[in-house]
Structures are given as structure tokens and as C-alpha cells.
Design a protein around this motif. Structure first.
Motif, PDB file in Angstrom:
ATOM      1  N   VAL A 202       0.839  -1.202   0.000  1.00  0.00           N
ATOM      2  CA  VAL A 202       0.000   0.000   0.000  1.00  0.00           C
ATOM      3  C   VAL A 202       0.872   1.249   0.000  1.00  0.00           C
ATOM      4  CG1 VAL A 202      -1.624   1.339   1.413  1.00  0.00           C
ATOM      5  CG2 VAL A 202      -1.951  -1.118   1.109  1.00  0.00           C
ATOM      6  N   ASP A 203       0.488   2.252  -0.786  1.00  0.00           N
ATOM      7  CA  ASP A 203       1.188   3.538  -0.818  1.00  0.00           C
ATOM      8  C   ASP A 203       0.580   4.542   0.163  1.00  0.00           C
ATOM      9  OD1 ASP A 203       3.067   3.044  -3.020  1.00  0.00           O
ATOM     10  OD2 ASP A 203       1.257   2.874  -4.234  1.00  0.00           O
ATOM     11  N   GLU A 204      -0.757   4.530   0.295  1.00  0.00           N
ATOM     12  CA  GLU A 204      -1.435   5.503   1.141  1.00  0.00           C
ATOM     13  C   GLU A 204      -2.568   4.837   1.907  1.00  0.00           C
ATOM     14  OE1 GLU A 204      -2.817   8.883  -1.016  1.00  0.00           O
ATOM     15  OE2 GLU A 204      -0.872   9.319  -1.923  1.00  0.00           O
ATOM     16  N   ILE A 205      -2.724   5.276   3.140  1.00  0.00           N
ATOM     17  CA  ILE A 205      -3.864   4.843   3.948  1.00  0.00           C
ATOM     18  C   ILE A 205      -4.722   6.059   4.247  1.00  0.00           C
ATOM     19  CG2 ILE A 205      -4.600   3.887   6.161  1.00  0.00           C
ATOM     20  CD1 ILE A 205      -1.983   2.305   6.247  1.00  0.00           C
ATOM     21  N   PHE A 206      -6.008   5.963   3.946  1.00  0.00           N
ATOM     22  CA  PHE A 206      -6.963   7.014   4.286  1.00  0.00           C
ATOM     23  C   PHE A 206      -7.825   6.508   5.451  1.00  0.00           C
ATOM     24  CE2 PHE A 206      -5.929   8.246  -0.007  1.00  0.00           C
ATOM     25  CZ  PHE A 206      -5.982   9.638   0.016  1.00  0.00           C
ATOM     26  N   SER A 207      -7.839   7.257   6.522  1.00  0.00           N
ATOM     27  CA  SER A 207      -8.668   6.889   7.659  1.00  0.00           C
ATOM     28  C   SER A 207      -9.897   7.790   7.716  1.00  0.00           C
ATOM     29  CB  SER A 207      -7.894   7.008   8.971  1.00  0.00           C
ATOM     30  OG  SER A 207      -8.748   6.738  10.066  1.00  0.00           O
ATOM     31  N   THR A 208     -11.080   7.177   7.622  1.00  0.00           N
ATOM     32  CA  THR A 208     -12.319   7.941   7.773  1.00  0.00           C
ATOM     33  C   THR A 208     -12.823   7.856   9.214  1.00  0.00           C
ATOM     34  OG1 THR A 208     -13.674   6.032   7.139  1.00  0.00           O
ATOM     35  CG2 THR A 208     -12.955   7.505   5.376  1.00  0.00           C
ATOM     36  N   ILE A 209     -11.979   7.287  10.073  1.00  0.00           N
ATOM     37  CA  ILE A 209     -12.283   7.200  11.506  1.00  0.00           C
ATOM     38  C   ILE A 209     -11.380   8.181  12.232  1.00  0.00           C
ATOM     39  CG2 ILE A 209     -12.352   5.695  13.538  1.00  0.00           C
ATOM     40  CD1 ILE A 209     -12.604   3.317  11.591  1.00  0.00           C
ATOM     41  N   ALA A 210     -11.951   9.131  12.940  1.00  0.00           N
ATOM     42  CA  ALA A 210     -11.163  10.135  13.656  1.00  0.00           C
ATOM     43  C   ALA A 210     -10.414   9.480  14.813  1.00  0.00           C
ATOM     44  CB  ALA A 210     -12.076  11.246  14.183  1.00  0.00           C
ATOM     45  N   PRO A 211      -9.165   9.896  15.071  1.00  0.00           N
ATOM     46  CA  PRO A 211      -8.410   9.327  16.201  1.00  0.00           C
ATOM     47  C   PRO A 211      -9.132   9.480  17.537  1.00  0.00           C
ATOM     48  CG  PRO A 211      -6.978  10.610  14.764  1.00  0.00           C
ATOM     49  CD  PRO A 211      -8.373  10.841  14.290  1.00  0.00           C
ATOM     50  N   GLU A 212      -9.943  10.526  17.672  1.00  0.00           N
ATOM     51  CA  GLU A 212     -10.669  10.737  18.922  1.00  0.00           C
ATOM     52  C   GLU A 212     -11.710   9.644  19.161  1.00  0.00           C
ATOM     53  OE1 GLU A 212     -10.389  13.013  16.545  1.00  0.00           O
ATOM     54  OE2 GLU A 212      -8.861  14.343  17.429  1.00  0.00           O
ATOM     55  N   HIS A 213     -12.180   9.029  18.067  1.00  0.00           N
ATOM     56  CA  HIS A 213     -13.192   7.982  18.184  1.00  0.00           C
ATOM     57  C   HIS A 213     -12.586   6.594  18.372  1.00  0.00           C
ATOM     58  CE1 HIS A 213     -16.003  10.836  15.743  1.00  0.00           C
ATOM     59  NE2 HIS A 213     -15.923  11.165  17.025  1.00  0.00           N
ATOM     60  N   ASP A 214     -11.335   6.446  17.987  1.00  0.00           N
ATOM     61  CA  ASP A 214     -10.654   5.158  18.140  1.00  0.00           C
ATOM     62  C   ASP A 214      -9.171   5.456  18.361  1.00  0.00           C
ATOM     63  OD1 ASP A 214      -9.448   2.673  17.932  1.00  0.00           O
ATOM     64  OD2 ASP A 214     -10.814   1.973  16.372  1.00  0.00           O
ATOM     65  N   LEU A 215      -8.724   5.313  19.598  1.00  0.00           N
ATOM     66  CA  LEU A 215      -7.343   5.666  19.933  1.00  0.00           C
ATOM     67  C   LEU A 215      -6.330   4.785  19.210  1.00  0.00           C
ATOM     68  CD1 LEU A 215      -7.707   6.338  23.781  1.00  0.00           C
ATOM     69  CD2 LEU A 215      -7.670   7.987  21.897  1.00  0.00           C
ATOM     70  N   GLY A 216      -6.768   3.659  18.691  1.00  0.00           N
ATOM     71  CA  GLY A 216      -5.858   2.788  17.940  1.00  0.00           C
ATOM     72  C   GLY A 216      -5.359   3.428  16.656  1.00  0.00           C
ATOM     73  N   ILE A 217      -6.060   4.457  16.168  1.00  0.00           N
ATOM     74  CA  ILE A 217      -5.638   5.150  14.932  1.00  0.00           C
ATOM     75  C   ILE A 217      -4.283   5.820  15.136  1.00  0.00           C
ATOM     76  CG2 ILE A 217      -6.248   6.969  13.285  1.00  0.00           C
ATOM     77  CD1 ILE A 217      -8.017   4.512  13.089  1.00  0.00           C
ATOM     78  N   TYR A 218      -4.024   6.344  16.361  1.00  0.00           N
ATOM     79  CA  TYR A 218      -2.734   6.980  16.636  1.00  0.00           C
ATOM     80  C   TYR A 218      -1.592   5.986  16.462  1.00  0.00           C
ATOM     81  CZ  TYR A 218      -5.081  11.101  18.595  1.00  0.00           C
ATOM     82  OH  TYR A 218      -5.837  12.230  18.752  1.00  0.00           O
ATOM     83  N   GLN A 219      -1.791   4.768  16.946  1.00  0.00           N
ATOM     84  CA  GLN A 219      -0.772   3.741  16.816  1.00  0.00           C
ATOM     85  C   GLN A 219      -0.549   3.361  15.349  1.00  0.00           C
ATOM     86  OE1 GLN A 219      -1.571   0.239  19.134  1.00  0.00           O
ATOM     87  NE2 GLN A 219       0.331  -0.805  18.553  1.00  0.00           N
ATOM     88  N   LEU A 220      -1.657   3.298  14.581  1.00  0.00           N
ATOM     89  CA  LEU A 220      -1.543   2.988  13.147  1.00  0.00           C
ATOM     90  C   LEU A 220      -0.773   4.088  12.415  1.00  0.00           C
ATOM     91  CD1 LEU A 220      -5.110   1.576  12.347  1.00  0.00           C
ATOM     92  CD2 LEU A 220      -2.966   0.302  12.504  1.00  0.00           C
ATOM     93  N   MET A 221      -0.968   5.333  12.811  1.00  0.00           N
ATOM     94  CA  MET A 221      -0.229   6.449  12.204  1.00  0.00           C
ATOM     95  C   MET A 221       1.279   6.242  12.377  1.00  0.00           C
ATOM     96  SD  MET A 221      -2.232   9.902  13.335  1.00  0.00           S
ATOM     97  CE  MET A 221      -3.891  10.275  12.783  1.00  0.00           C
TER      98      MET A 221
END
Length: 463
Positions: A202-221
Motif C-alpha cells: 500500500v502507498d497511502e492509507i486514508f482513515s475515515t475514523i477520527a483518532p478521537e473515536h478510536d485511539l488505535g488510529i494513533y498507533q496505526l499512524m
């Protein structure tokens, strides 16, 4: 858009156009040397320098290789034709004012025509090469989307509309959140997003889930950064805004702006003001001294009274000012309440002619010189119109952010004269807002040119 592909295209087409111009110059000069007709080398050197300089000027002014134009072959082709004709004008102006009469007419004519033909050939080469390069994996963006929701669906539709090659691999979402069939596969839950991204390159990941709604997004970043995968977050602001907005920064603090305003920058305002002063000074010194007595006498003969008409209008930031015009009506008590209409009984014969040709607006160059108005901008409306329409049209007052003009984007697009319906005014306001958000010096020059064309044709919408 794939920035690697965009930069490559811009560089290649720019180089191709510039090289073709100079190759034509060298071939022509070589041919003249062969037949021993080449002379006045200094004049030809100056001409060659001007050919290259003027070409660079029209490229920059016309923004020919911008993403907007180069992404669409039709727009790019049209813009190329416009740029070529502006370049022709600059070259002819140079030949006239520099008195380059010793140059070979056949040399100049052949060169100018050949460059036009070469630009067409270059565009065909560009189309073929672009189609060929699009098939290479290097220029393809492989995209993974986190979350499956309304924002994700809208994102997919926008990515599919892009001109460049994009491969949407699928979504990462919890199985229990999926209630319908999807156009792209559900690849797995969020916690497996990075594992899937590495497997599928994958070249790019688009997250339509805000980090505030799922703290796991910060780790994925953080994991995406470590794997050299670009991570982008799509915030869902549809509850608050239903149109585009822009992001500015105060140090590291993002600030959402409802619109882009080029004239909010001091440098752009200074540039526009200098343009206004130069144009208005020219008119005030060379045109008004003879135009005012001639028009004033015609007005007075048909309808004795003042030759000028003053009316309070709303300007920038809703400040009132006295707008000047040649008087085109018989003296009446309804001037500040009732707009002019087609076949208005208040219009004089001279006044009707002045309005059709826009000559009645020429005293407003004094308003421009003073600073109440600009040469180009939204037309100033009388106080009653501003008061009435600001209550009926939601974004009406946004047009007041910009200094009013003698002519504008709405006027050259046919929205001039009598306002017959509310929809008519809405369209006019939309054009004014577009101008405020897309201002450039080149756009002002373009509007002035179109206005001169309308004046020569005598606009039938004027009343």
C-alpha cells in the motif's frame, strides 16, 4: 493526484515546449546562413531573447502547467491555444515598439506559425506518453481505506473520479459494522491494517475514523510512518459544514476557513491597488478631460440639469460611498429606490446609449483613483438592494469582503443590468464569490479585456 506523476508531466511538457521553440529558432537561422541572407545578428539575438522571455511570462501568467489544466487534455489544449495567442500579441508588440523593421518578415512569420504547429504536435505527444506511462506501476497509487461509512463512500467516489491511475484495494472495518454489499472488499479488522498494507504494498492509507473515536488510529499512524506509508485522516465535518473549506495555521494550530481569499494577503492587495492606480490615472488624464465636456453637453441639451449622478452604494466591508456616473435619466425621485429596467421611461436617449456602451460608468474611474472602488470586482449595489437581498440570499454579504469594481466576473458572463428574479441575483452573487475566491492579476486583466469586447459590441442587457 499522484505528485510524482504530476511533476514529471509538468517538467517534460515545459521542457518540450521550450526546446521546440529554440530548435525552430536555430533551424531557421541555420537556413538563413545557408542561403547567406542572415544579417543584423544583434537584432535577431534580441528577438530570440524576447521570444523566450515572453513565452516564460505567458506561461507563468496563464499558469499553463498547473494541476487544474494539465490533468484534463481538453482544458490543457484550450489553455495552450489561449497562451499561444497571448504570446503572439507580446511578440508583435515588441516588433512594433522596438522598431525591428530590419528583421526578415518571412523569418518572423515562419517562426511564429511553426511554434503554433509545434505546440499542437507537443500536445499529441503528451497525450500518447501520458497514456503509456499510466500503465506503469510506479505511477499507480495503491490505497487502503480505514472504516466503512458515508465519508468512506464519498471518498471512494472522489478517488474514482481522479484522472490519474488509482487502485483502491479495499476497506478495513469490523465485520459487525457492515450491513450491505460493498464495491470493494472488506479486507479485515482495523488491527490488521498494517499487516495487510505491507502484504499488498500500500502507498497511502486514508482513515475515515477520527483518532478521537478510536485511539488505535494513533498507533496505526506511527506504524505507517515506520513503514514509509503515507497516512491521511479524513475528518467528517458534514454536521457543521456542507461546502469546501481551507486550512490555515497559527504556528502548529490548524484553523479552518470557510473560503480561500487571495485578496486577504497584503501583497495581493498592493498589486491590485497599483493596477487600479495606473489604469484610473491613464483614464483621468487622457480620456475624461475630453469625454466629460462632450458627454456633459449632450446630456444637458436633452435634459437640462447636472451631468453627473451621485448615489450612495455599499462598498468593501459594507461601508457606504458616493458612486459617480454620467446622468442617464431624467431627474426623478425614484432613483434610490427603483432600479433601471428595459424601456424605462426615465431613460433619456443619450442615457440609453451611454448605458449600452458602459460610457456612463467612466466617472467611476475617479472612485477607483480615490480608493472607494477597484477596476475589477463585484458591482456595488444601491443601499436598498443590499438591504433587501442580504435577507434573501445567505452568502450575499460575503461579496462585500472585496472592494467593488467598475466591472466584474458576473458582468462579463452576462449578468449585467436589470435584476429580474431572485435566481438571477443568486447566480450573480455566485459569480462574485467565485471571483473573490479565485482572484489573480491575470484574471483581472482577462475581465478588463472581455469588458472592452462587450463595450464594442454594445451590451443589450444594459439598461
Amino acid at each position: 493526484m499522484n505528485k510524482r506523476f504530476l511533476r514529471l508531466k509538468q517538467f517534460c511538457v515545459f521542457g518540450l515546449d521550450l526546446i521546440s521553440l529554440n530548435v525552430l529558432i536555430m533551424l531557421q537561422q541555420f537556413g538563413m546562413l545557408w542561403f547567406e541572407t542572415f544579417s543584423n545578428s544583434q537584432e535577431y539575438t534580441r528577438l530570440n531573447l524576447w521570444l523566450n522571455t515572453s513565452w516564460l511570462v505567458v506561461l507563468i501568467a496563464g499558469n499553463l502547467y498547473s494541476e487544474k489544466y494539465i490533468s484534463s487534455f481538453e482544458l490543457f489544449f484550450r489553455r495552450t491555444i489561449h497562451t499561444y495567442f497571448f504570446w503572439l500579441v507580446l511578440v508583435l508588440v515588441y516588433l512594433f515598439f522596438a522598431h525591428q523593421f530590419k528583421l526578415s518578415l518571412s523569418f518572423v512569420a515562419f517562426l511564429l506559425c511553426s511554434q503554433g504547429a509545434m505546440l499542437l504536435v507537443n500536445r499529441c505527444i503528451y497525450l500518447v506518453v501520458r497514456s503509456y506511462l499510466c500503465h506503469y506501476q510506479y505511477f499507480t497509487r495503491r490505497v487502503l481505506i480505514l472504516g466503512y461509512n458515508d465519508t468512506a463512500k464519498k471518498l471512494v467516489s472522489y478517488l474514482e473520479e481522479e484522472n490519474e491511475r488509482i487502485q483502491i484495494l479495499g476497506f478495513c472495518e469490523e465485520a459487525e459494522h457492515i450491513q450491505e454489499l460493498t464495491h470493494y472488499p472488506i479486507l479485515g479488522p482495523l488491527e490488521k491494517a498494517m499487516e495487510l498494507s505491507e502484504q499488498m504494498k500500500v502507498d497511502e492509507i486514508f482513515s475515515t475514523i477520527a483518532p478521537e473515536h478510536d485511539l488505535g488510529i494513533y498507533q496505526l499512524m506511527q506504524q505507517a510512518n515506520q513503514c514509509c506509508i503515507r497516512f491521511k485522516v479524513i475528518p467528517d465535518l458534514s454536521l457543521f459544514m456542507n461546502h469546501s473549506f481551507h486550512i490555515d495555521y497559527l504556528n502548529d494550530m490548524p484553523v479552518l476557513c470557510l473560503r480561500r481569499e487571495p485578496l486577504d494577503e497584503a501583497g495581493n492587495r498592493i498589486l491590485k491597488r497599483l493596477f487600479d492606480i495606473v489604469v484610473s490615472l491613464f483614464v483621468v488624464i487622457f480620456i475624461l478631460p475630453w469625454l466629460v465636456p462632450v458627454v456633459g453637453l449632450l446630456i444637458w441639451i436633452e435634459s437640462p440639469g447636472p451631468i453627473f449622478f451621485k448615489q450612495k452604494r455599499t462598498g468593501r466591508n459594507n461601508k457606504q460611498f458616493q458612486c459617480l456616473k454620467f446622468r442617464s435619466m431624467k431627474i426623478n425621485n425614484d432613483a434610490d429606490m427603483k432600479q433601471a429596467t428595459q424601456n424605462d421611461e426615465r431613460l433619456t436617449k443619450v442615457g440609453s446609449f451611454l448605458r449600452r456602451t458602459s460610457l456612463d460608468e467612466f466617472p467611476q474611474f475617479l472612485n477607483v483613483l480615490i480608493g472607494n472602488m477597484s477596476v475589477v470586482g463585484p458591482r456595488p449595489h444601491m443601499l436598498k438592494h443590499t438591504n433587501d437581498y442580504s435577507k434573501l440570499i445567505q452568502e450575499y454579504m460575503v461579496r462585500q469582503f472585496v472592494k467593488p469594481g467598475m466591472t466584474g466576473w458576473a458582468q462579463v458572463n452576462g449578468y449585467r443590468g436589470e435584476i429580474k428574479t431572485l435566481q438571477h441575483m443568486k447566480r450573480r452573487v455566485n459569480y462574485d464569490l467565485w471571483y473573490a475566491e479565485n482572484w489573480s492579476m491575470w484574471l483581472d486583466i482577462k475581465i478588463v479585456f472581455f469588458t472592452m469586447v462587450v463595450m464594442i459590441k454594445s451590451d443589450q442587457n444594459a439598461c
